[in-house]
Design a protein around this motif. Structure first.
Motif, PDB file in Angstrom:
ATOM      1  N   GLY A 196       0.840  -1.197   0.000  1.00  0.00           N
ATOM      2  CA  GLY A 196       0.000   0.000   0.000  1.00  0.00           C
ATOM      3  C   GLY A 196       0.869   1.238   0.000  1.00  0.00           C
ATOM      4  O   GLY A 196       1.928   1.277  -0.637  1.00  0.00           O
ATOM      5  N   LYS A 197       0.425   2.255   0.758  1.00  0.00           N
ATOM      6  CA  LYS A 197       1.145   3.540   0.726  1.00  0.00           C
ATOM      7  C   LYS A 197       2.545   3.383   1.311  1.00  0.00           C
ATOM      8  O   LYS A 197       3.535   3.770   0.690  1.00  0.00           O
ATOM      9  N   VAL A 198       2.636   2.817   2.510  1.00  0.00           N
ATOM     10  CA  VAL A 198       3.954   2.693   3.142  1.00  0.00           C
ATOM     11  C   VAL A 198       4.796   1.662   2.394  1.00  0.00           C
ATOM     12  O   VAL A 198       5.960   1.925   2.054  1.00  0.00           O
ATOM     13  N   GLY A 199       4.194   0.508   2.103  1.00  0.00           N
ATOM     14  CA  GLY A 199       4.936  -0.567   1.428  1.00  0.00           C
ATOM     15  C   GLY A 199       5.560  -0.094   0.132  1.00  0.00           C
ATOM     16  O   GLY A 199       6.724  -0.398  -0.166  1.00  0.00           O
ATOM     17  N   HIS A 216       3.990  -8.927  -1.980  1.00  0.00           N
ATOM     18  CA  HIS A 216       2.730  -9.673  -1.983  1.00  0.00           C
ATOM     19  C   HIS A 216       1.642  -8.782  -1.405  1.00  0.00           C
ATOM     20  O   HIS A 216       1.811  -8.203  -0.329  1.00  0.00           O
ATOM     21  N   ASP A 217       0.572  -8.647  -2.170  1.00  0.00           N
ATOM     22  CA  ASP A 217      -0.589  -7.884  -1.703  1.00  0.00           C
ATOM     23  C   ASP A 217      -1.770  -8.316  -2.569  1.00  0.00           C
ATOM     24  O   ASP A 217      -1.805  -8.028  -3.773  1.00  0.00           O
ATOM     25  N   PRO A 218      -2.732  -9.027  -1.990  1.00  0.00           N
ATOM     26  CA  PRO A 218      -3.819  -9.559  -2.832  1.00  0.00           C
ATOM     27  C   PRO A 218      -4.657  -8.471  -3.491  1.00  0.00           C
ATOM     28  O   PRO A 218      -5.384  -8.752  -4.443  1.00  0.00           O
ATOM     29  N   ASN A 275       9.380  -5.212  11.035  1.00  0.00           N
ATOM     30  CA  ASN A 275       7.938  -4.990  11.244  1.00  0.00           C
ATOM     31  C   ASN A 275       7.684  -3.569  11.726  1.00  0.00           C
ATOM     32  O   ASN A 275       7.992  -3.212  12.869  1.00  0.00           O
ATOM     33  N   VAL A 276       7.140  -2.759  10.802  1.00  0.00           N
ATOM     34  CA  VAL A 276       6.713  -1.395  11.162  1.00  0.00           C
ATOM     35  C   VAL A 276       5.186  -1.327  11.021  1.00  0.00           C
ATOM     36  O   VAL A 276       4.605  -0.252  10.994  1.00  0.00           O
ATOM     37  N   ALA A 277       4.529  -2.497  10.904  1.00  0.00           N
ATOM     38  CA  ALA A 277       3.067  -2.498  10.696  1.00  0.00           C
ATOM     39  C   ALA A 277       2.356  -2.589  12.044  1.00  0.00           C
ATOM     40  O   ALA A 277       2.070  -1.550  12.669  1.00  0.00           O
ATOM     41  N   LEU A 301      12.020  -4.549  15.063  1.00  0.00           N
ATOM     42  CA  LEU A 301      10.601  -4.397  15.396  1.00  0.00           C
ATOM     43  C   LEU A 301      10.300  -3.015  15.963  1.00  0.00           C
ATOM     44  O   LEU A 301      10.934  -2.578  16.924  1.00  0.00           O
ATOM     45  N   ASP A 302       9.313  -2.371  15.355  1.00  0.00           N
ATOM     46  CA  ASP A 302       8.838  -1.077  15.874  1.00  0.00           C
ATOM     47  C   ASP A 302       7.532  -1.257  16.640  1.00  0.00           C
ATOM     48  O   ASP A 302       7.117  -0.370  17.370  1.00  0.00           O
ATOM     49  N   VAL A 303       6.880  -2.399  16.411  1.00  0.00           N
ATOM     50  CA  VAL A 303       5.517  -2.589  16.937  1.00  0.00           C
ATOM     51  C   VAL A 303       5.402  -3.946  17.612  1.00  0.00           C
ATOM     52  O   VAL A 303       6.088  -4.900  17.227  1.00  0.00           O
ATOM     53  N   GLY A 328       7.384   4.731  14.187  1.00  0.00           N
ATOM     54  CA  GLY A 328       7.245   4.869  12.734  1.00  0.00           C
ATOM     55  C   GLY A 328       6.714   6.222  12.293  1.00  0.00           C
ATOM     56  O   GLY A 328       7.200   6.815  11.331  1.00  0.00           O
ATOM     57  N   ALA A 329       5.711   6.725  12.994  1.00  0.00           N
ATOM     58  CA  ALA A 329       5.074   7.981  12.568  1.00  0.00           C
ATOM     59  C   ALA A 329       5.668   9.189  13.279  1.00  0.00           C
ATOM     60  O   ALA A 329       5.223  10.321  13.062  1.00  0.00           O
ATOM     61  N   SER A 330       6.655   8.923  14.130  1.00  0.00           N
ATOM     62  CA  SER A 330       7.109   9.996  15.016  1.00  0.00           C
ATOM     63  C   SER A 330       8.268  10.796  14.428  1.00  0.00           C
ATOM     64  O   SER A 330       9.416  10.681  14.872  1.00  0.00           O
TER      65      SER A 330
END
Ligand SMILES: NC(=O)C1=CN([C@@H]2O[C@H](COP(=O)(O)OP(=O)(O)OC[C@H]3O[C@@H](n4cnc5c(N)ncnc54)[C@H](O)[C@@H]3O)[C@@H](O)[C@H]2O)C=CC1
Ligand SMILES: O=C(O)C(=O)COP(=O)(O)O
Length: 590
Positions: A196-199, A216-218, A275-277, A301-303, A328-330
């Motif tokens: 998506g946007k971040v990916g 991969h993104d369905p 992992n930033v999701a 890992l951020d999350v 991630g958003a900071s």
């Protein structure tokens, strides 16, 4: 930047007030609290709406909110404190640290109209509960994309070159050059899960580092991926080919623990994971095992499933894991933009505008909305009128809406209209307040099935819709003329000069402006009917705004529609019913 749409049309107050009622109705479940909350709405004599900001928001956003609302910044509230405060708030703004569960909507007593998520992920907000309570949820979907992508790349490179651990080692007085030999990125395969946007921003940056990127993104479009040199592959292929895997999908029931034991077993030995999701998209126990067995060489890992993780969290303490506390958003820039984006969306929603970033309501572009506005009013009135024609009023189960649409406008978005018809139908027969957020839910909950049909007309008139017809099947009517032999009530309306008109009742053509209240009479067509009814109403000081008669043939049956400004007394209605030529009649509030 979020675009919002102004609805007010000062020349047609009847339209804008009705539409903003749909959009801004203090999204309450019951009529009584609605009236209380309405008094506290903007424009009310004494108070502004109240916004609770439950997590840190940049000053620009706070200033914007303060221009319109009373703002209460209360951070680190316990769930009990949040529930205690929420009943006094029209809007709530959160980031990822506040759980907005069903308990919060229930505790709000119906006053909460908007939840603003100052960021992207809305997994901390119970969307089903929000929708059921008619509460709009908006987010800030674009303002932190680059920040999250940059953080993903920062973690990728920091992990590959052991930056965090070697820094900690030096600060402890060591100089360990051979211990912290890293791995190179160039030529390695990065699999992005969630394009998506971040990916896709991570993909662009990784290409710049010389990596080979697959994804991969369905739901992603292959041409969009190809445009930045990325191949879309299956989940199994992505994880099997990757030297690095970066996660960028939302946490949903279908992505929860998508990286589990089975997935780790399919990966290359020595894979590295970022992992930033959301923590929950990985099975953290499975990751721990894969790190210990060497299948996963390193993770960044951020999350985390639980934020903050406990002090003895094995992943956080693991020597192969690099961590950051959900940063991630900071960035300064992202937080400035997120705050403005969410403040604009929340203020817009409180004003009754449609937010373009709504998560649980249809988004309607501004130009479509302005065209549809008079039809939105018509739709609500037709729903309200049709249900009042049902005998007993409660047996409504199946409603069909037929839109006659010029062929050139065949694709017009009718979701707003359906919501309005539902509002008209349901509010007349229950104590539920319906708005654009909860219309489908309210219908479903009452077992009312609403289907839509489009009839395409030739020609290219200016209006997007020629007529709307509402059919209620399988019921008896108080005004049998409105129903067919098979028990289907039908009413049809059109917009004429911007004003909604009732144009058909059953098989009878009428032409009645849908303002005020309406008396429908079926009578034997004969002279002096209009005068007789007019006299009865006049004696009761009821002002008649118009009369229209539709008949099948002279001296046969006719349907007379009489618009009245005041509600006639029971005695007056009785007198009308007693006129010998009148076979049926009904009084309807529009
Ligand atoms: N760590 C942080 O501070 C931040 C974290 N995030 C997280 O990143 C996530 C992604 O953000 P955006 O890119 O802005 O969202 P987005 O909605 O633009 O992209 C998400 C993508 O995931 C895809 N997806 C959904 N289910 C999938 C599946 N089963 N397998 C593969 N792909 C799937 C979607 O099709 C979509 O393309 C957010 O939901 C949020 O949880 C976002 C911003 C900051
Ligand atoms: O936008 C997102 O999804 C994020 O994860 C950012 O979270 P935050 O607003 O920093 O708590």
């Amino acid at each position: 930047m979020a675009a919002t749409f102004a609805l007010a049309d000062p020349l047609h107050l009847h339209r804008s007030s009705s539409l903003s009622r749909l959009l801004a109705t203090p999204l309450l479940r019951h009529r009584r609290p609605r009236l209380v909350a309405m008094a506290a709405e903007p424009g009310g004599a004494d108070s502004k709406p109240r916004v609770l900001v439950a997590e840190k928001l940049d000053q620009g956003g706070l200033d914007l909110l303060k221009g319109f609302a009373d703002v209460d910044c209360a951070y680190n509230l316990s769930p009990e404190e949040l529930r205690a405060k929420i009943g006094l708030c029209d809007a709530l703004i959160v980031r990822s640290g506040t759980k907005v569960g069903r308990d919060v909507f229930e505790a709000s007593g119906g006053r909460l109209r908007v939840v603003g998520r100052a960021g992207v992920g809305i997994d901390n907000v119970d969307l089903a509960a929000a929708t059921e309570h008619g509460c709009l949820v908006v987010n800030a979907p674009t303002a932190n994309t680059v920040a999250a992508a940059e953080h993903g790349i920062a973690l990728l490179t920091a992990m590959a070159r052991n930056i965090a651990r070697s820094d900690a080692s030096m600060k402890s007085g060591n100089w360990e050059r051979s211990k912290y030999v890293g791995v190179s990125l160039v030529g390695k395969t990065l699999a992005i899960l969630g394009f998506g946007k971040v990916g896709s921003e991570v993909a662009r940056r990784a290409k710049g580092l010389g990596m080979h990127v697959i994804a991969h993104d369905p739901y992603a479009a292959a041409d969009r991926a190809h445009a930045i040199g990325v191949d879309l592959v299956t989940f199994d292929e992505a994880i099997a080919r990757a030297d690095f895997i970066s996660l960028h999908m939302p946490l949903t029931p279908s992505t929860s623990k998508i990286l589990d034991d089975e997935a780790f077993a399919k990966m290359k030995n020595g894979v590295r994971i970022i992992n930033v999701a959301r923590g929950g998209v990985m099975d953290e126990e499975a990751l721990l095992k894969a790190l210990d067995s060497g299948v996963v060489a390193q993770a960044a890992l951020d999350v985390f499933t639980k934020e903050p993780p406990s002090a003895d969290d094995k992943l956080v303490l693991h020597e192969k894991v690099t961590t950051t506390p959900h940063l991630g958003a900071s960035t300064v820039e992202a937080q400035e933009e997120v705050a403005i984006e969410i403040a604009e969306a929340v203020v817009g929603a409180l004003k009754g505008e449609l937010a373009s970033t709504s998560v649980n309501a249809p988004m309607v572009p501004a130009e479509v909305l302005s065209e549809l506005t008079p039809f939105v009013v018509l739709a609500e009135k037709l729903g309200r009128l049709a249900v009042q024609l049902v005998a007993g009023g409660s047996g409504v189960k199946s409603v069909k809406v037929t839109y006659a649409i010029p062929r050139t406008r065949g694709g017009v978005d009718t979701r707003l209209l359906r919501a309005m018809i539902t509002k008209g139908l349901i509010e007349s027969i229950s104590d539920v307040v319906v708005n654009i957020v909860n219309a489908d839910f309210a219908a479903k909950q009452r077992g009312v099935r609403i289907t839509e049909e489009r009839v395409l007309l030739d020609g290219s008139p200016e209006d997007p819709i020629d007529s709307i017809m509402v059919h209620i099947a399988g019921v008896e009517s108080k005004f049998p003329t409105a129903a067919s032999g098979t028990g289907e009530i039908t009413v049809e309306g059109r917009v004429k000069d911007g004003i909604p008109h009732l144009t058909k009742v059953g098989s009878f053509q009428v032409d009645a402006s849908m303002e005020g209240s309406l008396i429908l009479c079926r009578q034997v067509d004969q002279p002096r009917m209009i005068g007789t009814v007019g006299t009865i109403l006049g004696e009761q000081n009821v002002n008649v705004s118009f009369m229209s008669v539709g008949r099948i043939a002279p001296r046969k049956h006719a349907v007379m529609a009489i618009g009245v400004d005041e509600e006639p007394t029971k005695q007056a209605l009785q007198k009308i019913g007693d006129i010998p030529a009148i076979e049926e009649f009904v009084f309807l509030k529009l």
